[in-house]
Design a protein around this motif. Structure first.
Motif, PDB file in Angstrom:
ATOM      1  N   ASN A  58     -38.755   4.335 -20.360  1.00 29.57           N
ATOM      2  CA  ASN A  58     -38.156   5.605 -19.949  1.00 29.57           C
ATOM      3  C   ASN A  58     -37.401   6.212 -21.124  1.00 29.57           C
ATOM      4  O   ASN A  58     -36.173   6.095 -21.241  1.00 29.57           O
ATOM      5  CB  ASN A  58     -37.208   5.396 -18.759  1.00 29.57           C
ATOM      6  N   TRP A 284     -44.108  10.767 -12.483  1.00 30.64           N
ATOM      7  CA  TRP A 284     -43.376  10.723 -13.752  1.00 30.64           C
ATOM      8  C   TRP A 284     -42.598  12.021 -13.899  1.00 30.64           C
ATOM      9  O   TRP A 284     -43.059  13.082 -13.467  1.00 30.64           O
ATOM     10  CB  TRP A 284     -44.358  10.567 -14.912  1.00 30.64           C
ATOM     11  N   GLU A 296     -37.318  11.126 -20.103  1.00 29.55           N
ATOM     12  CA  GLU A 296     -38.576  10.912 -19.392  1.00 29.55           C
ATOM     13  C   GLU A 296     -38.468   9.614 -18.613  1.00 29.55           C
ATOM     14  O   GLU A 296     -37.740   8.699 -19.009  1.00 29.55           O
ATOM     15  CB  GLU A 296     -39.761  10.801 -20.364  1.00 29.55           C
ATOM     16  N   GLY A 297     -39.227   9.532 -17.530  1.00 29.17           N
ATOM     17  CA  GLY A 297     -39.242   8.284 -16.794  1.00 29.17           C
ATOM     18  C   GLY A 297     -39.715   8.445 -15.368  1.00 29.17           C
ATOM     19  O   GLY A 297     -40.114   9.528 -14.951  1.00 29.17           O
ATOM     20  N   GLN A 298     -39.659   7.376 -14.614  1.00 31.76           N
ATOM     21  CA  GLN A 298     -40.002   7.413 -13.203  1.00 31.76           C
ATOM     22  C   GLN A 298     -38.870   8.078 -12.429  1.00 31.76           C
ATOM     23  O   GLN A 298     -37.700   7.966 -12.802  1.00 31.76           O
ATOM     24  CB  GLN A 298     -40.256   5.996 -12.693  1.00 31.76           C
ATOM     25  N   THR A 301     -35.458   6.432 -11.579  1.00 35.22           N
ATOM     26  CA  THR A 301     -34.523   6.055 -12.646  1.00 35.22           C
ATOM     27  C   THR A 301     -34.064   7.249 -13.480  1.00 35.22           C
ATOM     28  O   THR A 301     -32.919   7.279 -13.924  1.00 35.22           O
ATOM     29  CB  THR A 301     -35.166   5.023 -13.591  1.00 35.22           C
ATOM     30  N   VAL A 302     -34.942   8.241 -13.673  1.00 32.99           N
ATOM     31  CA  VAL A 302     -34.602   9.324 -14.582  1.00 32.99           C
ATOM     32  C   VAL A 302     -33.505  10.219 -14.015  1.00 32.99           C
ATOM     33  O   VAL A 302     -32.734  10.827 -14.766  1.00 32.99           O
ATOM     34  CB  VAL A 302     -35.865  10.163 -14.928  1.00 32.99           C
ATOM     35  N   ASP A 305     -30.154   9.327 -15.278  1.00 36.25           N
ATOM     36  CA  ASP A 305     -29.973   9.357 -16.723  1.00 36.25           C
ATOM     37  C   ASP A 305     -28.831  10.323 -17.075  1.00 36.25           C
ATOM     38  O   ASP A 305     -28.824  11.465 -16.622  1.00 36.25           O
ATOM     39  CB  ASP A 305     -31.277   9.813 -17.386  1.00 36.25           C
TER      40      ASP A 305
END
Length: 335
Positions: A58, A284, A296-298, A301-302, A305
């Protein structure tokens, strides 16, 4: 796993029972929740993308296992302002990628650059292995990458069906000379019409096919534009804020249709401000702020951030600015 069993049957004239396979696109009716006792027709692409992205880091500009679009060093400046400054960007094939960020982040400008509606100051990008930099929009669409617009671009004084027909790639009868010989184009015209009617049925607009497009609601126009984009069998569909201005009653239908695109083998990239929608359907998430990709990420989780929170709400979003001591601390830190 994929469930490809036939769903319905009918009795033939001879009295025997023939099995009729339910059209794949009927998944749009219940893509996110199957009726009791039934399963999704297929989740093969969704399962593949989930597995492929499971171990991808990520972080901004990360490489994907099977990218369909790859962009490098793309910049767009307007005078002294840099609207887009993307160092590296990839979209996973067959996935649903959300491009999010605050207003003015450069998301729509980036869409315009990728699809030929604007020219970058620098940068290169490849779609499905082919160089697409500085390619005209019509050639981009023929290559399999189509987009919709935040403000729908329907022809208000044409019927819904005529709008659909405009999206077909092959119109052999439109030339003045060839139009004099119907035998040369009637078959293709019939195929285009049948395809358009099937898509209108899929997007619940078949009963509106003879109405003027200008008489449709905002949500129905979004559906029409999405359906028209599929007339050219794209590999990648780019949706610019598909939920903007849509009646809540139509939002679930649009969500289901976007998921059904993936399960039909189409890659989806969409811009959206509705975070709940992003969490619900995206495989994504890519976050833009001030023209750059900052995260960036799933989805799971993002959204936590710090860069994402900062981009949307500011670095001090969770601080009580009514506390004078906090304000003094901030002033001291900025001195």
């Amino acid at each position: 796993m994929a469930d490809t069993t036939d769903k319905t049957s009918e009795t033939t004239a001879a009295g025997s029972t023939a099995t009729v396979k339910e059209p794949f696109y009927d998944i749009a009716k219940w893509a996110t929740k199957a009726p009791e006792g039934e399963k999704l027709i297929s989740t093969a692409y969704g399962d593949k993308v989930t597995e492929d992205l499971r171990y991808v880091k990520n972080e901004p500009g990360v490489h994907k296992p099977d990218p369909i679009l790859v962009a490098d060093n793309v910049t767009r400046r307007f005078g002294g302002m840099t609207a887009v400054d993307v160092r590296h960007f990839e979209i996973e094939r067959h996935g649903i990628t959300a491009l999010i960020g605050p207003n003015g982040a450069g998301k729509t400008t980036f869409f315009n650059l990728m699809t030929g509606f604007d020219t970058p100051n620098t940068g290169t990008w490849q779609f499905d292995g082919k160089d697409m930099a500085h390619v005209n929009p019509e050639k981009v669409a023929r290559g399999g990458m189509v987009r919709t617009f935040q403000l729908t671009k329907v022809m208000s004084r044409l019927t819904v069906l005529d709008n659909m027909m405009l999206g077909a790639q092959s119109h052999p009868g439109e030339g003045m000379f060839r139009s004099l010989f119907p035998g040369a184009w009637k078959k293709q015209e019939k195929e285009n019409r049948e395809k358009a009617e099937a898509l209108l049925d899929r997007f619940l607009l078949y009963k509106k096919k003879d109405d003027y497009a200008g008489a449709l609601s905002g949500g129905q126009r979004k559906l029409l534009e999405m359906a028209r984009a599929l007339m050219c069998d794209p590999k990648l569909v780019m949706l610019d804020e598909p939920m903007a201005g849509v009646n809540p009653a139509l939002k679930q239908s649009l969500l289901d249709h976007i998921i059904s695109l993936r399960e039909d083998g189409t890659t989806v990239l969409f811009v959206e401000h509705d975070i709940n929608m992003v969490r619900h359907i995206a495989d994504w998430v890519t976050v833009m702020a001030e023209g750059k990709i900052v995260a960036e990420g799933q989805p799971k989780t993002v959204m936590d951030d710090p860069a994402v929170v900062d981009a949307y709400l500011g670095a001090h979003a969770n601080i009580d600015l009514g506390d004078d001591s906090v304000l003094e601390g901030l002033e001291g830190g900025n001195a």
